[in-house]
Structures are given as C-alpha cells and as structure tokens.
Design a protein around this motif. Structure first.
Motif, PDB file in Angstrom:
ATOM      1  N   SER A 550      36.465  34.098  41.539  1.00 34.62           N
ATOM      2  CA  SER A 550      37.516  33.855  42.526  1.00 34.62           C
ATOM      3  C   SER A 550      36.867  34.044  43.889  1.00 34.62           C
ATOM      4  O   SER A 550      36.366  35.128  44.189  1.00 34.62           O
ATOM      5  CB  SER A 550      38.670  34.847  42.350  1.00 34.62           C
ATOM      6  OG  SER A 550      39.651  34.657  43.344  1.00 34.62           O
ATOM      7  N   THR A 559      46.049  29.005  43.126  1.00 29.99           N
ATOM      8  CA  THR A 559      46.812  30.014  42.373  1.00 29.99           C
ATOM      9  C   THR A 559      45.939  30.822  41.427  1.00 29.99           C
ATOM     10  O   THR A 559      46.381  31.835  40.885  1.00 29.99           O
ATOM     11  CB  THR A 559      47.924  29.335  41.564  1.00 29.99           C
ATOM     12  OG1 THR A 559      47.326  28.380  40.670  1.00 29.99           O
ATOM     13  CG2 THR A 559      48.907  28.629  42.489  1.00 29.99           C
ATOM     14  N   ASN A 560      44.680  30.397  41.213  1.00 31.06           N
ATOM     15  CA  ASN A 560      43.766  31.089  40.293  1.00 31.06           C
ATOM     16  C   ASN A 560      42.890  32.067  41.069  1.00 31.06           C
ATOM     17  O   ASN A 560      41.682  31.856  41.235  1.00 31.06           O
ATOM     18  CB  ASN A 560      42.905  30.083  39.537  1.00 31.06           C
ATOM     19  CG  ASN A 560      43.718  29.255  38.567  1.00 31.06           C
ATOM     20  OD1 ASN A 560      44.179  29.747  37.548  1.00 31.06           O
ATOM     21  ND2 ASN A 560      43.912  27.980  38.901  1.00 31.06           N
ATOM     22  N   ASN A 619      43.016  35.154  37.027  1.00 26.52           N
ATOM     23  CA  ASN A 619      43.822  36.065  37.847  1.00 26.52           C
ATOM     24  C   ASN A 619      43.378  37.488  37.572  1.00 26.52           C
ATOM     25  O   ASN A 619      42.428  37.718  36.816  1.00 26.52           O
ATOM     26  CB  ASN A 619      45.317  35.883  37.557  1.00 26.52           C
ATOM     27  CG  ASN A 619      45.626  36.000  36.064  1.00 26.52           C
ATOM     28  OD1 ASN A 619      45.088  36.861  35.373  1.00 26.52           O
ATOM     29  ND2 ASN A 619      46.496  35.117  35.562  1.00 26.52           N
ATOM     30  N   ASN A 620      44.062  38.453  38.178  1.00 29.73           N
ATOM     31  CA  ASN A 620      43.685  39.857  38.002  1.00 29.73           C
ATOM     32  C   ASN A 620      43.664  40.269  36.532  1.00 29.73           C
ATOM     33  O   ASN A 620      42.724  40.908  36.054  1.00 29.73           O
ATOM     34  CB  ASN A 620      44.673  40.751  38.761  1.00 29.73           C
ATOM     35  CG  ASN A 620      44.096  41.244  40.068  1.00 29.73           C
ATOM     36  OD1 ASN A 620      43.368  40.512  40.728  1.00 29.73           O
ATOM     37  ND2 ASN A 620      44.413  42.467  40.445  1.00 29.73           N
TER      38      ASN A 620
END
Length: 642
Positions: A550, A559-560, A619-620
């Motif tokens: 990221s 959004t990623n 994502n996280n």
C-alpha cells in the motif's frame, strides 16, 4: 613522455578547481552492485578503524581546457572509480558538496561531465536539484539507489554517520593523480596503459615471504599448491592440473567423493604425486620464479594430460579473503588469537601481526599451505559460484564427477538439474551480508573440514539462524570465532523485529534486508514442492529497495490501502530491485498486482509478493494477517514458540 604523479584528496581537487570530462571514446558508467558495495564497505571500514589515510588507486588525466578559475581534464583511466566517488558525493553531501559542483554566474559547473552526452548531464542536473527525471543509464540509476541505501543504513546505525564519512572521504581518501602532456599521442598512451607492468598484488608478496621460509628442495611443490589455490576464476582441480602437469583423474573417484574421501582432497596425496614427477636435479626456487609462476600457467596447454569440462565461473570472494578465512581456522587450531577482522586491503598487515610470530616454524608454513589446499578444495566442492548461463549469471554448486568416454576416463563439473537448498541458502547469505567479509564462511568451512564435507547443509541452516537471528550482540568476527572453537555453540533466537509495532516504531524502508531474504528462503523450502515450477526454480537476486504494498502516498480514490499505523510494518513491505521499485512507485494495489502478474509469468522476483498478490484486495486486516502468517512460518522454521 613527461608524466607527473601526485597524491591528491578530493578536498584538494576542490581547492585547485579541477574539473573532469569523460571523453566520448570512453565507455559510459558500467560498475555493478558488487564493485560499488566493495568500495563503500572498504571506505566505511577505514573510517570506523580511524585510518588517517585511505589510498584508493589512481586516475590518469590529460589537460583539456583552462578556465578563468580552474582546469578541465579528460579522464582517460580510472573513470569508473572517480565517477562513483562523484555520485557518492551527490548522495552523502556534507563536506563533499563542493566536489559535486561549483556555482557560477550562468549555471552550476558539475565536477564530472560526460562529453556530448546532454541526456546524462540533464539527468544529473535535475537529480542534484532533487527533481526526479529519466534519461540516465540503468547502471547510473542503480548505483545512485545503492549509494542511497548505504547512506540510510549508516545513519540508521548512528545519527549523522554519513556526514562523518563524507568528511572522511573528502579529507582522508587519496588518489594517485597522474597528468600526461596535452600533446600526448593517445593511441600510444593507451598501448602503454594496456601493456604496462602490473604491480605485485599483496597475496603474491605474501607468497614469496612464506615460500622462502620453506626448505629449498620443497619450495616448488608448495608453490604449485599456492598458485592452484590463488586463481579463483577457475576450479582448483583444473588449476593444479595445468600448473603441476598431473593426471587429476587418477586422484578422483565418484563414490569416495560422496563420503568426502577422494584422494584429490588430501594435500598429502597431492604432494606425493607432485614429488613423483619433479626433476630430481631441481634444488632451489628463485624469487622471480615464485612470483611469476602463477602468471603463466593459465596459458599452458594440457591436452596431453587429460580432458576436463567446466563452465565459466566467478568466485563470490577474492583470494585474499580466502587466505584470511583459512588463517582464522589455522589460528583456532593452534589456539592462538583470532585476526581482528577480515580486510582484503590489509592482507600483509594481518599476516604480519597474526602469523609471522618469532616461534613460527617452517613446518607451520607448510601446514598452513596444506590447510589452504583443503579449504579451497572444499570451497569449490560446497560453496556457490557465479556460473554463466546464456546471458546472465546465477549461483550454483557444480559437482565434480568422473565419467567414461571411448574407454578413457575424464572429469567435468556438472550443473545441477534442479534448484538446491544448500545453494539457495548460500545465495541468501551472499546477498544479505557484507560482500567484503562473508564471516559465515569461516565456521562453515571449518565444519566441512572436520566432517569431510558431510551434513554441511543442515549445519549451515543452524549457523545462519544463530548468527543472524540471535539476540546476542557483538561483532561477527567475535561471534563466528565461537562457532569455530565449538561447532555446537548456540544462542537465544529472536524474531522480535517482525512483530507489529505502532507507527512511531515501524521501520519502513529501514527494515533490515536480511529478514526479507531469509523469508524468501524459508518460503521456498516450505512450499516449493507444491506451488509449481516458478517456486521450484526460484533464484535469489540482488535487491536493494523496500517496496510498500500500500503506497506511502495514497490516492483518495484507492480503497485498497492500510492505515498509518500499518504502513511501515513488515506485513506491508517487500524487498525489490531498484527498477521494480521505480516501476511500481506510488501505484495503487490493483495496478501493482497486475504488473506483478504480467512480469512474473515465467519466473518469480519475490515469493512474499506472490503470496500478497494472491489477494484480490488489500487492507489493514489482510496486511496484519499476512504479517502474522509470515511470522508463524519463520518461527516454525526457527523452532520457536509462536
């Protein structure tokens, strides 16, 4: 021809207002990673040792132009080293800044320019002003990236260390500055350069010091062994065949070799064979022969001895380094103090202080040279080399084998048909450790010596774990000595560095490269048999850039992404080459994934990234899960409790 030579520092270059042009007939910058790493590691070692002077070879120049304030010279020899120093000055700054350029009324004058290469000039003009542009060669781009990584690592070790090293380079590094007259016939000068006598290397001087202390009737055979060990760009059995004119196939059988019992490995057998073919009337060996014999054997033909097949190879270490690894083993066997550190350029000083003691006998010298043969033989049998394959080089361990053809027996080095764990682990260590020392080699070679080369792979895994995954502090020199003295020595292992931390403590681009390389090896060992040929045939390659999956600068439409707390953690990081880092830059996850898939259809750059890009999103939660999975895999390998 009147040629003047002086010693000069970069500071004196600045004070004299000297500028340098790379003529059009010179090739552009071609230094690769190994050469740059060696230069920077040598400089850092000299700085850390508090050296008052550090000699860095020479440059040959001819006057090109006179300025109102200064002179311009054409660099006609030594330009690769000099250009590297200039790029180091650009990156390190500090006291080296005046060496980069001089500010003038119209524009800044670069210290180094490239004749009629406006694209290179414009690239450096923008780069010096912190503007990212394209236009340079890949070698220049990669060199600047590698130098930047060294600067970051120095400052991570100690705040402001790179500025101190910049001062050291500016004031203490000295070059032999040789100026030839303007009217010089360059064609004749190049002929002189190409045919000039080469200064004796330190290991050749050491050879003469050692051989002269051996009884005269034994000098030749020990000189032959030394010469066979000294040429690192070929296998030792070919070297001794060409030098001593012996039939090496008579000293080798396949089955005994599997148990480490081949006759060729034992120096006593070799000495007996050399003795049997020596001229009985030979009684002494002159110093000139001792020094010149190693220079001539490569041209000797040996078709009348036996046939031999081997690919073109390149050693991962120099002969002076091999001598120092051997000396460490020798001193440990004698229960004498270890050398302070492995240092290629101080070979003679190290032997003077650690070997040439008043009570050293000629039998010790013979024992050392015999040990050198044993170490070099095992080095060729069990240690990776750079092996040429089509248009590239790769790390391989090519085994020696005896084969029959037309009722005669011959020897050859055979490339492995599949990827081998021992070679891949060594390749991991090669790429992740200091290229001018490779301390891991000493205890590993010592173990192979004590066990006839048996079970070396398992020992190397243990050695790697306890040297580089340990909570024990101290120099690699002192810690590897523990393993030489006691092969069963162990430490407390730790993977604390991998654990998720908050944003303030996460390391990001400063994350140690070793753990990325280590994980690649562990993933290969665990999954290569089940994940197809791309995993099965994975190779370690040089990587020097930490990539954020990221990106650090995130687009609002992407959004990623991960949060600031996760951005610089191990789960969101991977190690890539400079070119891949530039290609991916701040692209969003989906675009990076597609590029990775497109570029890795045949062979993989990174196993960690292959696992990451199996995910459709990022994502996280996914990054943390990936990090935890990688930590579990590493802990399982190290046999630690999760």
């Amino acid at each position: 021809m009147n040629i003047n030579s002086t010693l000069i520092t970069l500071k004196e270059v600045e004070e004299n207002q000297f500028f340098f042009n790379i003529p059009i007939y010179q090739r552009l910058y071609v230094w690769e990673e190994d050469q740059i790493k060696t230069l920077l590691e040598d400089i850092e070692t000299a700085f850390s040792d508090g050296k008052e002077l550090f000699y860095l070879g020479g440059v040959l120049v001819v006057k090109n132009d006179t300025l109102d304030n200064g002179k311009v010279y054409d660099l006609i020899d030594g330009q690769q080293r000099f250009t590297t120093l200039w790029m180091i000055s650009i990156i390190f700054g500090g006291d080296l800044t005046p060496f980069v350029e001089r500010n003038e009324k119209q524009k800044s004058r670069h210290r180094v320019t490239f004749a009629i290469r406006d694209d290179i000039y414009l690239f450096f003009k923008e780069y010096i002003n912190n503007i990212t542009v394209k236009g340079a060669t890949s070698q220049i781009v990669n060199a600047l990236s590698l130098i930047t990584k060294f600067k970051e690592q120095f400052d991570l070790e100690q705040a402001g260390k790179s500025l101190e090293i910049a001062t050291f380079i500016n004031e203490k590094v000295k070059l032999i500055f040789t100026e030839v007259p303007f009217q010089t016939d360059l064609n004749k000068l190049f002929e002189i350069i190409n045919n000039r006598g080469v200064q004796l290397q330190h290991h050749e001087i050491l050879k003469s010091q050692l051989i002269n202390k051996i009884p005269s009737d034994e000098r030749l055979k020990y000189s032959h062994i030394w010469d066979a060990c000294s040429y690192m760009e070929s296998y030792i059995e070919k070297n001794i065949r060409d030098i001593a004119k012996i039939r090496i196939q008579d000293l080798y059988e396949n089955n005994p070799s599997k148990e480490g019992e081949e006759k060729l490995a034992k120096p006593s057998n070799l000495l007996d064979v050399i003795n049997s073919i020596q001229n009985d009337s030979f009684s002494s060996l002159s110093l000139s022969y001792i020094l010149n014999s190693s220079e001539t054997y490569e041209q000797q033909t040996s078709s009348d001895i036996d046939e031999y097949e081997a690919d073109e190879v390149r050693s991962i270490i120099s002969f002076p380094m091999l001598l120092q690894h051997t000396l460490r083993i020798f001193l440990a066997e004698k229960e004498e103090n270890d050398i302070p550190k492995i240092l290629d350029k101080e070979l003679l000083k190290i032997f003077t202080n650690s070997f040439f003691t008043p009570d050293r006998k000629d039998t010790d010298i013979k024992s050392f040279i015999e040990l050198l043969w044993s170490v070099r033989y095992l080095f060729d049998k069990h240690i990776i080399k750079w092996v040429r394959q089509e248009d590239s080089e790769t790390h391989l361990i090519c085994k020696l084998e005896k084969y029959e053809s037309k009722n005669n027996y011959y020897l050859r080095r055979r490339q492995p048909t599949t990827n081998e764990g021992e070679a891949l682990l060594q390749s991991m260590l090669y790429h992740s450790q200091q290229i001018t020392t490779h301390y891991w080699l000493t205890p590993y070679l010592n173990y192979l010596l004590k066990h006839n080369g048996q079970n070396g792979y398992n020992y190397l895994k243990k050695l790697d774990n306890h040297l580089f995954c340990s909570s024990v502090q101290g120099s690699l020199s002192s810690r590897t000595r523990e393993f030489i003295i006691n092969e069963d020595y162990e430490t407390n292992l730790s993977t604390e560095i991998l654990k998720i931390k908050d944003a303030n403590d996460a390391l990001g681009v400063a994350f140690p490269h070793y753990w990325f390389y280590k994980l690649e090896y562990i993933l290969w060992e665990k999954f290569s048999s089940t994940k197809g040929d791309r995993w099965k045939y994975f190779k370690m390659t040089a990587k020097n850039s930490v990539e954020h999956i990221s990106p650090q600068t995130q687009k609002t439409t992407d959004t990623n992404t991960v949060t600031e707390e996760m951005l610089n953690n191990f789960g969101n990081l991977s190690l890539v080459s400079r070119s891949i880092n530039s290609e991916y830059s701040n692209l969003p996850f989906n675009e990076k994934k597609q590029r990775f898939v497109n570029n890795n259809r045949i062979k993989l750059d990174s196993l960690k990234m292959d696992l990451i890009y199996e995910n459709d999103s990022w994502n996280n939660e996914i990054a943390i899960r990936h990090q935890n999975e990688m930590e579990i895999i590493i802990n399982d390998y190290l046999e630690l409790t999760n």
